[in-house]
Design an enzyme around this catalytic site. Structure first.
Site, PDB file in Angstrom:
ATOM      1  N   ASP A 234      34.463  61.548  49.367  1.00 37.73           N
ATOM      2  CA  ASP A 234      34.444  60.561  48.280  1.00 37.73           C
ATOM      3  C   ASP A 234      33.000  60.393  47.823  1.00 37.73           C
ATOM      4  O   ASP A 234      32.092  60.337  48.645  1.00 37.73           O
ATOM      5  CB  ASP A 234      35.006  59.217  48.789  1.00 37.73           C
ATOM      6  CG  ASP A 234      35.443  58.302  47.655  1.00 37.73           C
ATOM      7  OD1 ASP A 234      34.585  57.929  46.837  1.00 37.73           O
ATOM      8  OD2 ASP A 234      36.640  57.969  47.599  1.00 37.73           O
TER       9      ASP A 234
ATOM     10  N   LEU B 201      43.371  62.923  46.169  1.00 33.32           N
ATOM     11  CA  LEU B 201      43.533  61.665  45.427  1.00 33.32           C
ATOM     12  C   LEU B 201      42.325  61.317  44.566  1.00 33.32           C
ATOM     13  O   LEU B 201      42.411  60.422  43.729  1.00 33.32           O
ATOM     14  CB  LEU B 201      43.806  60.496  46.391  1.00 33.32           C
ATOM     15  CG  LEU B 201      45.164  60.499  47.084  1.00 33.32           C
ATOM     16  CD1 LEU B 201      45.101  61.240  48.403  1.00 33.32           C
ATOM     17  CD2 LEU B 201      45.661  59.088  47.317  1.00 33.32           C
TER      18      LEU B 201
ATOM     19  N   ILE C  66      40.680  57.535  37.072  1.00 33.68           N
ATOM     20  CA  ILE C  66      42.017  56.937  37.163  1.00 33.68           C
ATOM     21  C   ILE C  66      42.416  56.090  35.958  1.00 33.68           C
ATOM     22  O   ILE C  66      43.519  55.547  35.938  1.00 33.68           O
ATOM     23  CB  ILE C  66      42.168  56.068  38.435  1.00 33.68           C
ATOM     24  CG1 ILE C  66      41.191  54.870  38.400  1.00 33.68           C
ATOM     25  CG2 ILE C  66      41.955  56.897  39.689  1.00 33.68           C
ATOM     26  CD1 ILE C  66      41.536  53.794  39.430  1.00 33.68           C
TER      27      ILE C  66
ATOM     28  N   TYR D  83      44.335  61.429  30.250  1.00 31.47           N
ATOM     29  CA  TYR D  83      44.597  61.250  31.694  1.00 31.47           C
ATOM     30  C   TYR D  83      45.905  61.941  32.084  1.00 31.47           C
ATOM     31  O   TYR D  83      45.958  62.679  33.075  1.00 31.47           O
ATOM     32  CB  TYR D  83      44.668  59.759  32.009  1.00 31.47           C
ATOM     33  CG  TYR D  83      45.121  59.410  33.404  1.00 31.47           C
ATOM     34  CD1 TYR D  83      44.297  59.606  34.512  1.00 31.47           C
ATOM     35  CD2 TYR D  83      46.395  58.868  33.630  1.00 31.47           C
ATOM     36  CE1 TYR D  83      44.729  59.267  35.798  1.00 31.47           C
ATOM     37  CE2 TYR D  83      46.824  58.527  34.902  1.00 31.47           C
ATOM     38  CZ  TYR D  83      45.982  58.723  35.982  1.00 31.47           C
ATOM     39  OH  TYR D  83      46.410  58.395  37.252  1.00 31.47           O
TER      40      TYR D  83
HETATM   41  N1  LIG Z   1      46.805  53.005  41.649  1.00 29.58           N
HETATM   42  C1  LIG Z   1      47.849  53.429  40.960  1.00 29.58           C
HETATM   43  O1  LIG Z   1      48.707  52.645  40.542  1.00 29.58           O
HETATM   44  C2  LIG Z   1      48.034  54.903  40.702  1.00 29.58           C
HETATM   45  C3  LIG Z   1      49.126  55.309  39.937  1.00 29.58           C
HETATM   46  C4  LIG Z   1      49.321  56.670  39.679  1.00 29.58           C
HETATM   47  C5  LIG Z   1      48.433  57.602  40.212  1.00 29.58           C
HETATM   48  N2  LIG Z   1      47.365  57.176  40.936  1.00 29.58           N
HETATM   49  C6  LIG Z   1      46.445  58.195  41.454  1.00 29.58           C
HETATM   50  O2  LIG Z   1      46.205  57.960  42.827  1.00 29.58           O
HETATM   51  C7  LIG Z   1      44.891  58.379  43.157  1.00 29.58           C
HETATM   52  C8  LIG Z   1      44.147  57.262  43.863  1.00 29.58           C
HETATM   53  O3  LIG Z   1      44.045  56.159  42.983  1.00 29.58           O
HETATM   54  P1  LIG Z   1      43.491  54.717  43.450  1.00 29.58           P
HETATM   55  O4  LIG Z   1      44.282  53.708  42.723  1.00 29.58           O
HETATM   56  O5  LIG Z   1      43.389  54.670  44.941  1.00 29.58           O
HETATM   57  O6  LIG Z   1      42.050  54.727  42.773  1.00 29.58           O
HETATM   58  P2  LIG Z   1      40.590  54.521  43.413  1.00 29.58           P
HETATM   59  O7  LIG Z   1      39.616  54.492  42.289  1.00 29.58           O
HETATM   60  O8  LIG Z   1      40.588  53.359  44.347  1.00 29.58           O
HETATM   61  O9  LIG Z   1      40.415  55.861  44.244  1.00 29.58           O
HETATM   62  C9  LIG Z   1      39.881  57.039  43.693  1.00 29.58           C
HETATM   63  C10 LIG Z   1      38.754  57.482  44.591  1.00 29.58           C
HETATM   64  O10 LIG Z   1      38.247  58.724  44.108  1.00 29.58           O
HETATM   65  C11 LIG Z   1      36.827  58.698  44.230  1.00 29.58           C
HETATM   66  N3  LIG Z   1      36.280  59.651  43.271  1.00 29.58           N
HETATM   67  C12 LIG Z   1      36.341  59.588  41.920  1.00 29.58           C
HETATM   68  N4  LIG Z   1      35.719  60.665  41.385  1.00 29.58           N
HETATM   69  C13 LIG Z   1      35.261  61.410  42.427  1.00 29.58           C
HETATM   70  C14 LIG Z   1      34.553  62.629  42.517  1.00 29.58           C
HETATM   71  N5  LIG Z   1      34.158  63.289  41.429  1.00 29.58           N
HETATM   72  N6  LIG Z   1      34.255  63.100  43.745  1.00 29.58           N
HETATM   73  C15 LIG Z   1      34.625  62.440  44.856  1.00 29.58           C
HETATM   74  N7  LIG Z   1      35.302  61.284  44.830  1.00 29.58           N
HETATM   75  C16 LIG Z   1      35.612  60.765  43.624  1.00 29.58           C
HETATM   76  C17 LIG Z   1      36.447  57.265  43.928  1.00 29.58           C
HETATM   77  O11 LIG Z   1      35.166  56.908  44.454  1.00 29.58           O
HETATM   78  C18 LIG Z   1      37.573  56.487  44.591  1.00 29.58           C
HETATM   79  O12 LIG Z   1      37.261  56.164  45.939  1.00 29.58           O
HETATM   80  C19 LIG Z   1      44.245  58.831  41.843  1.00 29.58           C
HETATM   81  O13 LIG Z   1      44.379  60.235  41.753  1.00 29.58           O
HETATM   82  C20 LIG Z   1      45.088  58.154  40.786  1.00 29.58           C
HETATM   83  O14 LIG Z   1      45.071  58.870  39.561  1.00 29.58           O
HETATM   84  C21 LIG Z   1      47.136  55.853  41.187  1.00 29.58           C
END
Ligand SMILES: NC(=O)c1ccc[n+]([C@@H]2O[C@H](COP(=O)([O-])OP(=O)(O)OC[C@H]3O[C@@H](n4cnc5c(N)ncnc54)[C@H](O)[C@@H]3O)[C@@H](O)[C@H]2O)c1
Length: 314
Positions: free
Chosen positions: A31, A77, A81, A145
């Site tokens: 991360d 993940l 987002i 997205y």
């Molecule tokens: N939260 C939701 O409702 C939801 C819904 C559909 C899909 N998702 C997907 O689930 C996944 C996790 O989402 P979340 O809600 O935990 O978001 P989040 O922002 O808490 O987690 C994403 C993580 O990715 C890290 N990150 C971003 N760009 C990066 C990079 N270039 N290199 C390394 N790390 C990087 C961020 O620091 C963060 O810790 C994402 O792929 C998101 O698209 C989430």
């Protein structure tokens, strides 16, 4: 087994890390902390089976890390987002979600990885004709997205054809729970919770009758944990409840869990907002033995309790 979790310091990623460690796996989180928080990994950091690598998933060093550590499974993940941010800056979105996924897959290839489990989004369905959206429904990406998530899904199939890396795509509906940031647009539960506990105003848009399918984070990480096995290879499964909850009802439920008055302000409907969404989780039961377990009121209670104890510790 050895499992690498990208985005492992984020809301869902860190909850997944805790679950995988509890299951006895060896876990490495990658991360860059752009959206995630080291604080989410305090419990994980106590485990000798855990390591955090602060690194951008596009960094070529990821290939070296995977080649050396050889993760059997990669849960991917890390992502940009935000739908709104993707509209404002589609190039940045593509760099993180498309280039980033290609980089993660290349690392998986060099690491001899058996399987990649990917976090996709219901955004790929656009404005679905049928709700709850069936498992095999057509995709209709209407934001950068959604397009980048769908492109990432295509890359999974390509790397399977090219290098034999198995994969499972999990299509997440609106995930909520402890550790979700109230700053993100996706986190309406976190936004209501934060505001109601702080006594600041909340609003619902339009008539408050827009619906979403709220799924508790522990249920989502259970889906990832199951998909790390051999089941569901090459498959794509909705992780949601199939149940629609209106914004107004959600506000009432969060207010009830917080023990405060249920009096949101009103604001005009936001242009472009999707009127309704829910996804059919049935195929996930057949594919990976997964079903949603947590009643919304129960998940909201645990989310509010977590937020309250976090506020008390500030
Ligand atoms: N939260 C939701 O409702 C939801 C819904 C559909 C899909 N998702 C997907 O689930 C996944 C996790 O989402 P979340 O809600 O935990 O978001 P989040 O922002 O808490 O987690 C994403 C993580 O990715 C890290 N990150 C971003 N760009 C990066 C990079 N270039 N290199 C390394 N790390 C990087 C961020 O620091 C963060 O810790 C994402 O792929 C998101 O698209 C989430």
């Amino acid at each position: 087994m050895r499992i690498l979790v990208t985005g492992g310091a984020g809301f869902i990623g860190s909850t997944l890390v805790d679950r995988l460690l509890a299951d006895g796996h060896e876990v490495a989180a990658v991360d860059d902390l752009s959206g995630g928080d080291r604080g989410n990994l305090v419990r994980a950091a106590e485990s000798p089976l855990f390591a955090l690598h602060v690194m951008d998933i596009r960094d070529p060093a990821l290939i070296g890390l995977a080649a050396e550590w050889r993760p059997e499974v990669v849960c991917h993940l890390a992502a940009q987002i935000s739908v709104r941010k993707s509209v404002a800056d589609p190039v940045h979105d593509a760099r993180l979600n498309v280039e980033g996924t290609a980089s993660v897959l290349q690392a998986a290839h060099h690491g001899g990885t058996r399987k990649v489990v990917f976090a996709s989004s219901v955004a790929v369905y656009g404005r679905p004709a049928v709700i709850p959206v069936p498992g095999g429904a057509a995709t209709d990406p209407r934001s950068p997205y959604a397009a980048s998530k769908l492109s990432a899904e295509t890359y999974l199939a390509t790397f399977k054809a090219l290098h034999g890396i198995d994969y499972t795509t999990l299509v997440l509906s609106n995930v909520y729970g402890p550790r979700q940031s109230p700053d993100g647009e996706a986190g309406v539960v976190a936004i209501f919770t934060d505001a109601l506990l702080n006594g600041t105003p909340t609003v619902v848009y339009g008539a408050g009758d827009q619906t979403r399918d709220y799924i508790f984070v522990d249920d989502v990480v259970d889906g990832f944990a199951r998909a790390c096995g051999t089941e569901g290879g090459g498959g794509r499964f909705n992780l949601g409840t199939g149940v629609q909850t209106t914004d107004r009802r959600l506000h009432s439920l969060v207010a009830e869990a917080a023990g405060v008055a249920d009096e949101p302000g009103e604001a005009p409907t936001r242009l472009g907002d999707l009127p309704a969404m829910a996804v059919d989780p049935a195929p996930a039961l057949e594919g990976i033995g997964w079903r949603p377990q947590t009643e919304l009121a129960v998940g909201l209670k645990s989310t509010v309790d977590w937020a309250r104890s976090r506020l008390a510790s500030l």
